[in-house]
Design a protein around this motif. Structure first.
Motif, short mmCIF file in Angstrom:
data_model
loop_
_atom_site.label_atom_id
_atom_site.label_comp_id
_atom_site.label_asym_id
_atom_site.label_seq_id
_atom_site.Cartn_x
_atom_site.Cartn_y
_atom_site.Cartn_z
N LEU A 253 0.62 -1.15 -0.35
CA LEU A 253 0.08 -0.22 -0.10
C LEU A 253 0.90 1.38 0.25
O LEU A 253 2.18 1.47 1.15
CB LEU A 253 -0.88 0.00 1.08
N PRO A 254 0.92 1.93 -0.70
CA PRO A 254 1.04 3.61 -0.72
C PRO A 254 1.50 4.39 0.24
O PRO A 254 0.57 4.37 1.43
CB PRO A 254 0.82 4.27 -1.90
N VAL A 255 2.85 4.83 0.63
CA VAL A 255 2.59 5.46 2.37
C VAL A 255 2.33 7.62 1.99
O VAL A 255 3.13 7.57 0.99
CB VAL A 255 3.36 5.79 2.48
N HIS A 256 1.19 7.67 2.51
CA HIS A 256 1.26 9.47 2.74
C HIS A 256 2.40 9.83 3.88
O HIS A 256 1.44 9.52 5.27
CB HIS A 256 -0.31 9.53 2.37
N ILE A 257 3.50 10.25 4.05
CA ILE A 257 3.88 10.59 5.17
C ILE A 257 3.20 11.66 5.77
O ILE A 257 3.55 12.56 4.88
CB ILE A 257 5.60 10.59 5.00
N GLY A 258 3.14 11.03 7.28
CA GLY A 258 2.90 12.58 7.68
C GLY A 258 4.06 13.35 8.23
O GLY A 258 5.12 12.54 8.70
N VAL A 259 3.63 14.09 8.18
CA VAL A 259 4.85 15.59 8.66
C VAL A 259 4.54 16.67 10.05
O VAL A 259 2.69 16.70 9.35
CB VAL A 259 5.98 16.29 7.58
N ALA A 260 4.84 17.21 10.78
CA ALA A 260 4.45 18.30 11.90
C ALA A 260 4.99 19.42 10.65
O ALA A 260 6.06 19.63 10.42
CB ALA A 260 4.97 18.37 12.42
N GLY A 261 3.90 20.83 10.69
CA GLY A 261 4.38 21.56 9.96
C GLY A 261 5.09 22.45 10.71
O GLY A 261 5.24 22.27 12.13
N PRO A 262 5.58 23.77 10.11
CA PRO A 262 6.32 24.20 11.13
C PRO A 262 6.01 25.17 12.00
O PRO A 262 4.54 25.56 12.02
CB PRO A 262 7.11 25.46 9.65
N ALA A 263 6.46 25.07 13.34
CA ALA A 263 5.76 25.02 14.77
C ALA A 263 7.31 25.59 16.17
O ALA A 263 7.99 25.97 15.45
CB ALA A 263 4.81 24.66 15.78
N LYS A 264 6.72 26.35 16.53
CA LYS A 264 7.44 26.65 17.94
C LYS A 264 7.49 25.11 18.70
O LYS A 264 7.07 24.05 18.27
CB LYS A 264 6.37 27.02 19.23
N LEU A 265 9.28 25.62 18.70
CA LEU A 265 10.10 23.97 19.35
C LEU A 265 8.69 23.21 20.72
O LEU A 265 8.84 22.40 21.03
CB LEU A 265 10.78 24.54 19.59
N GLN A 266 8.20 24.35 21.72
CA GLN A 266 7.38 24.34 22.70
C GLN A 266 6.82 23.19 22.13
O GLN A 266 6.12 22.19 22.62
CB GLN A 266 7.64 25.23 23.37
N THR A 267 5.94 23.64 21.22
CA THR A 267 4.55 22.87 20.54
C THR A 267 5.09 21.64 20.00
O THR A 267 4.22 20.88 20.41
CB THR A 267 4.35 23.79 19.60
N LEU A 268 5.71 21.03 19.32
CA LEU A 268 6.12 20.42 18.48
C LEU A 268 6.28 19.31 19.32
O LEU A 268 5.75 17.89 19.77
CB LEU A 268 7.56 19.93 17.45
N VAL A 269 7.21 19.56 20.70
CA VAL A 269 7.50 18.99 21.36
C VAL A 269 6.26 18.56 22.36
O VAL A 269 6.02 16.93 22.94
CB VAL A 269 8.53 19.53 22.76
N LYS A 270 5.38 19.18 22.76
CA LYS A 270 3.74 18.99 23.36
C LYS A 270 3.36 17.73 22.49
O LYS A 270 2.53 16.90 23.55
CB LYS A 270 2.88 20.13 23.27
N TYR A 271 3.21 18.09 21.98
CA TYR A 271 1.73 16.67 20.48
C TYR A 271 3.15 16.48 20.60
O TYR A 271 1.94 15.05 20.53
CB TYR A 271 1.84 18.52 19.27
N ALA A 272 4.10 16.39 20.25
CA ALA A 272 5.01 14.18 20.49
C ALA A 272 4.51 13.76 21.20
O ALA A 272 4.62 12.55 21.44
CB ALA A 272 6.45 14.46 19.62
N ILE A 273 5.44 14.33 22.38
CA ILE A 273 4.90 13.68 23.11
C ILE A 273 3.25 13.35 24.03
O ILE A 273 2.64 12.62 24.21
CB ILE A 273 4.95 14.18 25.07
#
Length: 298
Positions: free
Chosen positions: A205-225
Motif C-alpha cells: 500500500l502506498p504511504v502518505h508520510i505524516g509531517v508536522a508543519g512549522p511550529a514553535k519547538l515547545q509546541t512540537l514537543v508537547k504534541y509529540a509527547i
C-alpha cells in the motif's frame, strides 16, 4: 555591467523537494478551520483536506466543515474513528450525511484514541468489513513508523503489521484506492526503515508520510509527547538544549529533503505523498509548502 539575458527553451527541472511535495494534503479540525476566512487563499484547488474527528466534536460540525471545504473546491476526507461510533446505524447516518451534504467519497478510517469504545467497533478493519464504505473511491488507514503502544504494548510492531496486511487483503477485494497515512515524526531514518520493512513483508500500500508543519519547538514537543512519537523525538530534544531556540519556529525541511533525496535515488520507495499536520497553524503550514513547492532548480 548589464545583466546577461539567458534564454531558456525549456523550463528548469523541479528540485527533489518540490517534486516530493507535489500533491500534499493537510489536516484540519472544524474549530481550526473556522478561523480561516477562505481556504482558496491558502491551498491549491483540489487539495485533499483531512478533517480530524476529535472525541466530543459534534457530527454537525464535522459535516458542516466538509461541506464548506467542498464548496471552496477541495477534497474533504473526514476521519471515522471506530471507537467513537456507537453502532452501525450511527456509522451509516454519518456516511449518508457526509455524502448528501458534502459529496464525500473519501475517508480516513482509524481505531480512535479512546480506551473505552462507544459501541461495537474497535478497529478500522471492522468498519471496512461492515460494508458501510462500499462505493467509496478512496479509503486511507493509519500507520505508525515508530510504533504505537496502544496496538503493540511490548513496543514492537507485530500486531500493527499484521493489521496492515489484513487491510491490504481487504483492499484487493475492494474498488477503493487505499493508502497508509502515518503519524508525524521528525527523523528520516526511522521512516525509511519502516517503509522498507513494509516492502519486505509484502505490504505494498502506498504511504502518505505524516509531517508536522512549522511550529514553535515547545509546541512540537508537547504534541509529540501527547501523540506518542518515538525515537525521532530526539531531534527536538537536541534542539531544545539550546534555550535560545525554544521559541523559534522549527520546520520540516531537513526531514523532507532527506526523504526526497532517498525517493529520488530509489524511485520505487513506497512514499507516494506528504500529509501535513499544521501544529503551528494552518496558515503557517500552507505558506511553508507554497514557498518550498515552486520547482526551483536544485
Amino acid at each position: 555591467m548589464a545583466l546577461m539575458n539567458l534564454r531558456r527553451d525549456t523550463p528548469p527541472a523541479p528540485n527533489a523537494l518540490a517534486t516530493f511535495l507535489d500533491g500534499v494534503s493537510i489536516e484540519v479540525m472544524p474549530r481550526t478551520a473556522a478561523g480561516i476566512e477562505d481556504f482558496r487563499a491558502l491551498l491549491p484547488a483540489g487539495t485533499r483536506v483531512y478533517i480530524a474527528h476529535i472525541d466530543g466534536t459534534p457530527i454537525d460540525d464535522m459535516v458542516a466543515c466538509a461541506a464548506r471545504l467542498r464548496r471552496e473546491g477541495f477534497e474533504p476526507m473526514p476521519h471515522f474513528p471506530a471507537r467513537l461510533i456507537a453502532s452501525k446505524a450511527v456509522l451509516l447516518d454519518w456516511i449518508n450525511r457526509y455524502k448528501g451534504e458534502a459529496g464525500i467519497e473519501q475517508a480516513l478510517l482509524l481505531g480512535g484514541g479512546v480506551n473505552t469504545p462507544a459501541g461495537d467497533y474497535t478497529s478500522a478493519l471492522q468498519m471496512m468489513e461492515s460494508g458501510a464504505f462500499d462505493g467509496f473511491t478512496r479509503l486511507h488507514i493509519a500507520g505508525h513508523p515508530e510504533g504505537n503502544r496502544d496496538i503493540d504494548a511490548d513496543g514492537g510492531d507485530r500486531i500493527a503489521m499484521e493489521a496492515l496486511r489484513l487491510k491490504q487483503d481487504w483492499a484487493a477485494r475492494s474498488d477503493a484506492k487505499m493508502a497508509i497515512v502515518t503519524q508525524f515524526c521528525f527523523e528520516a531514518e526511522p521512516v525509511i526503515a519502516w517503509v522498507d520493512k513494509l516492502a519486505r513483508l509484502g505490504i505494498q500500500l502506498p504511504v502518505h508520510i505524516g509531517v508536522a508543519g512549522p511550529a514553535k519547538l515547545q509546541t512540537l514537543v508537547k504534541y509529540a509527547i501527547a501523540c506518542g512519537v518515538g525515537p525521532s523525538l530526539r531531534v527536538l530534544q537536541r534542539r531544545a538544549r539550546d534555550v535560545t531556540k525554544l521559541l523559534m519556529p522549527f520546520g520540516p525541511g531537513d526531514l523532507l529533503r532527506a526523504l526526497a533525496a532517498h525517493k529520488t535515488a530509489n524511485p520505487s520507495f513506497g512514499i507516494e505523498s506528504v500529509h501535513f499536520f499544521p501544529l503551528g497553524g494552518i496558515k503557517a503550514t500552507a505558506t511553508w509548502v507554497a514557498e518550498h513547492n515552486k520547482g526551483e532548480t536544485a
